[in-house]
Enzyme design. Structure first.
Site, short mmCIF file in Angstrom:
data_model
loop_
_atom_site.label_atom_id
_atom_site.label_comp_id
_atom_site.label_asym_id
_atom_site.label_seq_id
_atom_site.Cartn_x
_atom_site.Cartn_y
_atom_site.Cartn_z
NE ARG A 167 -1.93 1.95 3.54
CZ ARG A 167 -2.42 2.43 4.69
NH1 ARG A 167 -3.68 2.21 5.02
NH2 ARG A 167 -1.67 3.12 5.52
CE1 TYR A 197 -4.80 6.31 8.11
CE2 TYR A 197 -4.49 5.94 5.76
CZ TYR A 197 -4.67 5.45 7.03
OH TYR A 197 -4.72 4.11 7.24
CG ASP A 233 -6.91 3.74 3.36
OD1 ASP A 233 -7.98 4.30 3.07
OD2 ASP A 233 -6.69 3.20 4.47
CD GLU A 283 -7.97 0.36 2.88
OE1 GLU A 283 -6.94 -0.07 2.33
OE2 GLU A 283 -8.11 0.40 4.12
NE ARG A 319 -9.29 -2.74 3.72
CZ ARG A 319 -8.47 -3.09 4.70
NH1 ARG A 319 -8.22 -4.34 4.96
NH2 ARG A 319 -7.89 -2.17 5.45
CD GLU A 333 -4.45 -2.81 6.88
OE1 GLU A 333 -5.56 -3.09 7.40
OE2 GLU A 333 -4.09 -1.64 6.66
CD1 TRP A 376 -7.05 12.03 10.17
CD2 TRP A 376 -7.63 10.03 10.96
NE1 TRP A 376 -5.90 11.32 10.33
CE2 TRP A 376 -6.23 10.08 10.81
CE3 TRP A 376 -8.21 8.86 11.44
CZ2 TRP A 376 -5.39 9.02 11.13
CZ3 TRP A 376 -7.40 7.79 11.75
CH2 TRP A 376 -6.00 7.87 11.61
MG LIG Z 1 -7.72 1.54 5.71
#
Ligand SMILES: [Mg+2]
Length: 404
Positions: free
Chosen positions: A147, A159, A212, A238, A285, A341, A404
């Site tokens: 990722r 983020y 993401d 994502e 997810r 993940e 967020w």
């Molecule tokens: Mg995530």
């Protein structure tokens, strides 16, 4: 067999973890993860004050009955606090059942559908050279899917990208108030496709890349990003829109072939209903820890699989090794596995939670220990007590609060 004790252990070996430890009258113990990052003590109270007393005297083998008793019996259904508490009970009881059977949990879930579990890791940087270095560091650890999160020029703190100061000048380790990050959607949308172009040029076409957006885009913005990223062949995009709006992804889907993943903040199958029925996503997810445990996750994957949708269990550092172990037993067993993940934990965390699962050459395996394969070191856990902490918050350039 009866449950004689249900103890909640809160420990912070570098970050906070909440663990339910259930003990039976013949001395078998089961563990369940109940960690809700930034709101940990709400789940502690829910478990200690409302759930643990109900467990004493119950037959630990009646897992489905315990789940329904706690879910339906409370009347107040769903929500992350409730479902994290129920998840901890569910996983602890599966741990006990598998230990009594003398089998690793995946054997009770249908047995292994695969030999190993592909994981993806997190690369990040505030500049392209930093991102390239981060990708190479993950590849050296064996990761074969990565990722990518990038800083955005003009923004101080974004983020997924580690920084030393936040927008309001506070250090990220100041725990009394949430750290404030900043955000500019237009700047992000202009910049991110250039990041993926550069990463593809550097690492070639074969490396699976993920990204993401952390729920920050409107539907039309997410549709544009999905289209702009198509040349770089992402494994998935994502959380592109706020997750509570299932219809938002219909518009995104109509405009892009970039695969979509969502669900880490979902707590029940009802959060997915439109997304799965109408095939608006490619990966579910959710975390075992926040979705009510192994029992409902297995049902979710079976339901999603009927629409060709695959699993991708949430597994950042704030999922404890207990939650990670439970995830890996599901990953090994379900047919429609997609990817897992996995960031790993600190050495100290791995000492508090000694686990049988392994990470090797980019692939995970839950191990062959009976149960979920995790043992809690009570003394070491007690030596690292709870530390107050929040997730960051996010503000736009004009000062207004953003997702967020
Ligand atoms: Mg995530």
């Amino acid at each position: 067999m009866k449950i004689v004790d249900a103890k909640v252990v809160v420990t912070s070996p570098g970050r906070n973890f909440v663990t339910l430890q259930v003990t039976t009258d013949d001395g078998v113990t089961g563990l369940g993860d109940a960690t809700l990052n930034g709101r940990e003590l709400a789940v502690v109270s829910y478990l200690r004050d409302h759930v643990a007393p109900l467990l004493i005297g119950r037959d630990p083998h009646r897992i489905e009955d315990a789940w329904q008793y706690l879910y339906r019996g409370a009347y107040w259904r769903r929500g992350p606090v409730t479902m994290a508490a129920i998840a901890a009970v569910d996983v602890a009881l599966w741990d006990i059942k598998a230990k009594v059977a003398g089998l690793p949990l995946y054997q009770l879930l249908g047995g292994a559908s695969r030999d190993r579990i592909r994981a993806y890791g997190h690369a990040n940087g505030s500049s392209l050279p930093e991102i390239f270095d981060s990708v190479r560091a993950l590849q050296e650890r064996g990761y074969q899917a990565i990722r990518i999160q990038s800083g955005v020029p003009g923004l101080k703190s974004v983020y997924g990208v580690h920084t030393t100061t936040s927008v309001d000048g506070s250090a990220p380790d100041v725990l009394a108030r949430p750290v404030v990050e900043d955000w500019d959607t237009a700047a992000y949308l202009r910049y991110i496709p250039r990041v993926f172009e550069a990463v593809r040029n550097e690492f070639g076409p074969d490396l699976p890349l993920l990204h993401d957006a952390h729920h920050r885009l409107s539907p039309i913005e997410a549709a544009r990003l999905g289209k702009d990223l198509e040349p770089y062949d992402l494994f998935w995009l994502e959380d592109c829109t706020p997750a509570e709006d299932q219809e938002a992804l219909r518009l995104v889907r109509q405009h892009t072939t970039t695969p979509l993943a969502i669900g880490e903040v979902f707590n029940t199958v009802f959060d997915y209903q439109t997304l799965i029925d109408d095939r608006l996503i490619d990966y579910v997810r959710s975390a075992v820890t926040h979705f009510g445990g192994v029992s409902p996750m297995k049902k979710l994957f079976d339901y999603a699989g009927q629409r060709g949708i695959k699993s991708a269990i949430h597994g950042p550092e704030d999922i404890s090794p207990v939650g990670m172990a439970a995830a890996l037993h599901l990953d090994l067993a379900v047919h429609n596995f997609g990817i897992q993940e996995y960031s790993g934990h600190t050495d100290l965390t791995n000492e508090v939670f000694r686990h049988a699962y392994t990470f090797d050459d980019g692939y995970l395996h839950p191990g062959e220990a009976p149960g979920i394969g995790v043992e809690l070191d009570d003394e070491l856990a007690a030596a690292h007590p709870y530390e107050p902490g929040y997730l960051p918050v996010n503000r736009l350039q004009d000062g207004s609060v953003h997702d967020w």
